[in-house]
Design an enzyme around this catalytic site. Sequence first.
Site, PDB file in Angstrom:
ATOM      1  N   TYR A  37       0.873  -1.176  -0.131  1.00 31.66           N
ATOM      2  CA  TYR A  37       0.013   0.078   0.070  1.00 31.66           C
ATOM      3  C   TYR A  37       1.004   1.078   0.060  1.00 31.66           C
ATOM      4  O   TYR A  37       1.962   1.176   0.650  1.00 31.66           O
ATOM      5  CB  TYR A  37      -0.746   0.076   1.225  1.00 31.66           C
ATOM      6  CG  TYR A  37      -2.133  -1.028   1.121  1.00 31.66           C
ATOM      7  CD1 TYR A  37      -1.635  -2.219   1.774  1.00 31.66           C
ATOM      8  CD2 TYR A  37      -3.093  -0.809   0.857  1.00 31.66           C
ATOM      9  CE1 TYR A  37      -2.618  -3.234   1.842  1.00 31.66           C
ATOM     10  CE2 TYR A  37      -4.243  -1.656   0.590  1.00 31.66           C
ATOM     11  CZ  TYR A  37      -3.925  -2.808   1.283  1.00 31.66           C
ATOM     12  OH  TYR A  37      -4.772  -3.994   1.364  1.00 31.66           O
ATOM     13  N   HIS A  67      -6.412   1.438  -2.289  1.00 30.24           N
ATOM     14  CA  HIS A  67      -6.243  -0.071  -2.670  1.00 30.24           C
ATOM     15  C   HIS A  67      -4.701   0.011  -2.738  1.00 30.24           C
ATOM     16  O   HIS A  67      -4.089   0.748  -3.301  1.00 30.24           O
ATOM     17  CB  HIS A  67      -7.143  -0.524  -3.687  1.00 30.24           C
ATOM     18  CG  HIS A  67      -8.437  -0.477  -3.605  1.00 30.24           C
ATOM     19  ND1 HIS A  67      -9.058  -1.414  -2.974  1.00 30.24           N
ATOM     20  CD2 HIS A  67      -9.439   0.554  -3.951  1.00 30.24           C
ATOM     21  CE1 HIS A  67     -10.512  -1.261  -2.924  1.00 30.24           C
ATOM     22  NE2 HIS A  67     -10.749  -0.175  -3.837  1.00 30.24           N
ATOM     23  N   LYS A  76      -4.126  -5.402  -9.864  1.00 30.48           N
ATOM     24  CA  LYS A  76      -2.913  -5.074  -9.367  1.00 30.48           C
ATOM     25  C   LYS A  76      -1.817  -5.550 -10.134  1.00 30.48           C
ATOM     26  O   LYS A  76      -2.023  -6.239 -10.978  1.00 30.48           O
ATOM     27  CB  LYS A  76      -2.822  -5.965  -7.966  1.00 30.48           C
ATOM     28  CG  LYS A  76      -3.826  -5.524  -6.877  1.00 30.48           C
ATOM     29  CD  LYS A  76      -3.571  -5.978  -5.503  1.00 30.48           C
ATOM     30  CE  LYS A  76      -4.891  -5.834  -4.801  1.00 30.48           C
ATOM     31  NZ  LYS A  76      -5.771  -4.469  -5.035  1.00 30.48           N
TER      32      LYS A  76
END
Lengths: 415, 306
Positions: free
Chosen positions: A317, A325, A371
């Site tokens: 993070y 996110h 991601k």
Amino acid sequence: MTSSTPSITITPAGSTAAHPAPTISLSVTPVPPVPPRYKKPNYHVLHALPLPLTTTPLPPLIPHNPLSLLHIIVAYLFPGTNSHPSPLHVGIFHASTHAIHVTSQDTIKAFWNHGFFGKGSLSRSEPTWVIRRRRALGVIGLDEALTSEEVTERRRGERKEFKRERARAERERREKQLVEEGKIVKEADGDEGEAAAVVVKSITFAAVEPPSSRRKSLERPAVEVEDLEHLQLTLEEAFFLAFGLGVLEIKDSKTDEKIPQKDLLSLFRSHSYFPPHTSGLQPDDPFMLNYVVYHHFRSLGWVVKPGIKFAVDYLLYNRGPVFTHAEFAVLILPAYSHPHWDSDSLRKEGREKKPWHWLHCVNRVSSQVKKTLILVYVEIPPPPAVECANVSKILSRYKVREVALRRWLVSRNRD
Amino acid sequence: MASQWGVVEPFIIYLVEGRYFLYDANVVSHVREMHRMCGCLTGTLPQIPQQNVFLGLPLELMTEEAALLVEKGAGYVVDDVKSHERGLKAMMEADKQAFLAAREAESVREMQVLLKAAEERKKAYKTPKASSLKDGDDGGEDGEAEDASEEMEEEPSSATVFDPDTKPKNSRNSQDISSTALRYYPVPSTSMPLYHKPLPPPPLSSLAPVPSKTSYPLYKHLHANSYFLSPGLRFGCQFMAYPGDPLRFHSHFVVTGMGWDEEIEMRDIVGGGRLGTGVKKAWMIGGEDKDKPGTVRTFCVEWGGF
């Protein structure tokens, strides 16, 4: 809801020109005003410190004032506040859960608010069990101090409701069009009577409470909920707090005595296996691999959280889970490129090599959740000739390489 | 046994550089219909070579598919390069001449057919003209000689060199050109009739790349339960399992083979569950019981958080 009587709302469907509004509605509840969105706490203030340490900046140096230099020297040699808490935070090592439990509220707050360490044992992330419990018992209001679990739940509920509503509107529109085109005949024709034409669209019953409970809910119960939750730290987090930052003191759950820092590493290394190994620690212990990567990213300023739910080792993070996110997913891969491992086919073939479909699987999963996958290769050093107790020296033998990996599709990644 | 595709089992599975190929479209259809194997088309289409969305022959078989076909006795593996060389060396001069003669004859026959068609087109084009003009042109002569065009070609051209009329010469010239241009030699899709005449004894159990011990039993198990399996590398698994022909059905499972005592990381179970559930499928793992060969157990994992 203010009205205590059950109310029924009957709304006629279709145009009311042909059929005047029916008079069966008992009492029309006013459209409830849009509830004000719960205001989040100011996370920027709450999580201002990136780590559970207090730092005081040195006084500014003013070139034409020689006294300011003196100020700096004094502030440097005799700092007013200690950066570390005294006494140190305390965690208890439990061999059964392979975790460090923290029960003191101050420590939990310090670790969660400053660096997002650990996880509530009864919560998804932040320890919020006691808030949810108090709400369930009616000690606090429905919209007071919403936890992130509750916010997510509400948002999912709202989305579900929105989708249902959208599907219903779509269906009605299609039916209307079909009727207009004359493809289907409306079941309820005008000559069958007006009552039949009234289609009951929705009936809402207000929640009814028995009088006794209503009276009770007026004055809130004064029960105090005991907090049964504790913060769980993974072995890597605890070691970082104890060794890297020096703010945590770890006690053994059985003896309730402090574990000296020089024993901590071998204890955690042996407990990274299941069942724990008692001897024969290897340089590629799961704990060593994980800690090297954890320490690497923590020291570069990332907030590192376990990533098991996205099938990776760690999530990175930028500032913390409450802000954004996670942008990156970290996968740890041991690399045995040192000549010592050349003859070790178990490691070379078994641990270093992975099938292609496995990589595609992990990559697909992490791109599903938007991601970027980062493969972190940890160069495993050969076993030391003499077991040394200096943790920094042990760690300095490891090297870390990062490779970012992304699915790239010609048609989708055009911009 | 010959199917409607005229394929006689065992057919040849060609092995090139450790990969198994089928070159014949009939064999491909036969394998798909009778053995429920789809393989993967890998060849570029000659008409549209600058794309790779639609591919054509040859068809590449998965190692497991080739192994199962060999095991069933439906096919046998031939090393394409080796047998090609061997066939070339073993070929007699007479064989070569016979093949060339046959090819020549075939080409001539095709040319005649084409010429005839061209003549007919020409005639159909000219007839209304001739009937309207009727001026005794050479065109009528051509019409008479149309059947004998083959013989006329063989004639030495010196006879026509001094022909004062230029028109028929021109037409004959163009005919010469067209007759050579029309000659073409079809390239067969397989080299079977020429080089593989002396068939090696089937069934050769010489599988060069052997399917992996973890995936093959599971493949066989699912195939026996009438699933169609296709390679699943780009979906992050070993196979995609379809309940019927992939052209008709979506796949139900993403399948990965495992060893009986193989350790699975928790992380990989989560990944598999997410992988399958993210595309509305189930992630299936399975393996063969090492104590009871032939017994396969399968497990499905779905991600409950969605």
